[in-house]
Design a protein around this motif. Structure first.
Motif, PDB file in Angstrom:
ATOM      1  N   GLY A   1       0.846  -1.191   0.000  1.00 47.67           N
ATOM      2  CA  GLY A   1       0.000   0.000   0.000  1.00 47.67           C
ATOM      3  C   GLY A   1       0.880   1.239   0.000  1.00 47.67           C
ATOM      4  N   ARG A   2       0.247   2.366  -0.166  1.00 43.72           N
ATOM      5  CA  ARG A   2       0.987   3.629  -0.140  1.00 43.72           C
ATOM      6  C   ARG A   2       1.560   3.880   1.248  1.00 43.72           C
ATOM      7  N   ASP A   3       2.488   4.827   1.325  1.00 42.09           N
ATOM      8  CA  ASP A   3       3.024   5.246   2.611  1.00 42.09           C
ATOM      9  C   ASP A   3       1.886   5.749   3.490  1.00 42.09           C
ATOM     10  N   SER A   4       1.875   5.332   4.743  1.00 45.44           N
ATOM     11  CA  SER A   4       0.893   5.699   5.759  1.00 45.44           C
ATOM     12  C   SER A   4      -0.474   5.061   5.527  1.00 45.44           C
ATOM     13  N   ALA A   5      -0.553   3.998   4.718  1.00 47.21           N
ATOM     14  CA  ALA A   5      -1.846   3.371   4.440  1.00 47.21           C
ATOM     15  C   ALA A   5      -2.368   2.539   5.603  1.00 47.21           C
ATOM     16  N   GLY A   6      -1.520   2.260   6.598  1.00 45.92           N
ATOM     17  CA  GLY A   6      -1.986   1.500   7.756  1.00 45.92           C
ATOM     18  C   GLY A   6      -1.500   0.065   7.802  1.00 45.92           C
ATOM     19  N   LYS A   7      -0.535  -0.270   6.960  1.00 45.50           N
ATOM     20  CA  LYS A   7      -0.003  -1.636   6.941  1.00 45.50           C
ATOM     21  C   LYS A   7       0.608  -2.012   8.283  1.00 45.50           C
TER      22      LYS A   7
ATOM     23  N   ILE B   1      -5.999   3.865   0.451  1.00 45.64           N
ATOM     24  CA  ILE B   1      -6.447   5.111   1.078  1.00 45.64           C
ATOM     25  C   ILE B   1      -6.593   6.179   0.013  1.00 45.64           C
ATOM     26  N   THR B   2      -7.272   7.259   0.366  1.00 46.81           N
ATOM     27  CA  THR B   2      -7.472   8.365  -0.570  1.00 46.81           C
ATOM     28  C   THR B   2      -6.311   9.349  -0.489  1.00 46.81           C
TER      29      THR B   2
ATOM     30  N   PHE C   1      -3.611  13.839   5.354  1.00 42.96           N
ATOM     31  CA  PHE C   1      -3.966  13.987   6.766  1.00 42.96           C
ATOM     32  C   PHE C   1      -2.996  13.206   7.656  1.00 42.96           C
ATOM     33  N   ARG C   2      -2.699  11.971   7.258  1.00 41.26           N
ATOM     34  CA  ARG C   2      -1.808  11.144   8.081  1.00 41.26           C
ATOM     35  C   ARG C   2      -0.376  11.672   8.056  1.00 41.26           C
ATOM     36  N   PHE C   3       0.055  12.217   6.933  1.00 44.16           N
ATOM     37  CA  PHE C   3       1.381  12.842   6.901  1.00 44.16           C
ATOM     38  C   PHE C   3       1.422  14.054   7.828  1.00 44.16           C
TER      39      PHE C   3
END
Length: 302
Positions: A83-89, A189-190, A196-198
């Motif tokens: 997943g992308r960075d900060s996707a929650g993995k 994620i969007t 937002f997470r960054f």
């Protein structure tokens, strides 16, 4: 209170303490989200805390049963988290491993390849981390780095990427033929949620280390990552090892959905355990416990 009742009460308190880590992690998430605009709206959309904890603990109990089954049946399980960075993995992996035996379930999070590794067969450094009988390995990013970050950031050539797409289906079919259970998750994620997470990481001194220069660069290449992801899913979604997409904008729901789905991918049963009876403590008249020198103790500041 009788000695037996006192012991039971002490055990109850210790069990409650053992769950504190999860509560602390969630409180930390709440604290960080409260720093951002729209925190109340986000909280209203989120999963009820009591429901989340009840379901998480229930699923973690099932993961323990799955772990026992994998060990007893000598299964080999590989789960990929992409997943992308900060996707929650990482958060999902943490909840999966939280109650499990690290000798049975371990995480493989490989750093960037060394100069020597760059000259090896591409899959070689990942093969070294594959499970033996009775083991589960969770890859926090995997060989799919080649079709993602390496491709987007220019760390490999398009010929390298094309060779990867030709090789990876055969590689994964080989793993499955050898008896490995392979499950692949993409956490989705969007654009807005990643930003937002960054921002959360930027504002939290305890988590700023998670925001690498590569992560920052990835924000400007959102569309490049999207195109790379779409081609990856299209060319590596095979019957023997299909992709599963986890909707991950809501972290709590994503964790529960991912764990629940993972449990459904591996049929498991109850493993009988003989009752455990503690033997009486053996005492000897000549045993003397010698005092520990005061300077050896850690200062009791708390």
């Amino acid at each position: 209170m009788t000695d037996n009742a006192a012991t039971i009460e002490a055990i109850r308190r210790e069990l409650a303490d053992s769950y504190d880590e999860e509560f602390e992690l969630e409180l930390e998430d709440d604290r960080l989200e409260s720093l951002e605009e729209g925190a109340a709206e986000r909280k209203a959309r989120g999963l009820d805390r009591k429901v989340y904890f009840r379901e998480l603990l229930r699923l973690q109990h099932e993961l323990v049963r799955l772990q026992d089954w994998v060990k007893s049946q000598n299964l080999r399980v590989v789960v990929l988290f992409e997943g992308r960075d900060s996707a929650g993995k990482g958060g999902a992996i943490k909840r999966i491993t939280q109650r499990l035996n690290p000798r049975i379930c371990r995480v493989a999070a490989l750093p960037a390849p060394s100069e020597r590794e760059r000259t090896q067969w591409y899959f070689q450094r990942y093969v070294a981390h594959l499970p033996a009988a009775g083991e589960i390995v969770l890859f926090d990013r995997s060989w799919y780095n080649r079709s993602g970050v390496e491709r987007v950031m220019g760390f490999c050539t398009e010929n390298d990427v094309e060779e990867f797409f030709r090789s990876v289906p055969e590689f994964e079919r080989m793993l499955v033929r050898s008896g490995i259970i392979l499950v692949k998750y993409w956490f989705s994620i969007t654009d807005e949620e990643q930003e937002f997470r960054f921002q959360m990481r930027i504002h939290d001194p305890l988590k700023q280390w998670k925001l690498s220069p590569m992560d920052v660069e990835s924000r400007s290449r959102w569309e490049d990552y999207t195109r790379a992801k779409e081609e990856m899913l299209a060319r590596t979604h095979i019957p023997e090892a299909p992709w599963w997409v986890v909707e991950a904008v809501d972290k709590k729901r994503a964790r529960l959905n991912c764990i629940s789905h993972l449990l459904e991918q591996i049929p498991y049963g109850e493993v009988p355990h003989p009752p455990v009876n503690l033997p009486d403590r053996v005492r000897h008249d000549d045993y003397i416990r010698h005092p520990v020198a005061p300077e050896l103790y850690v200062p009791a500041k708390f």
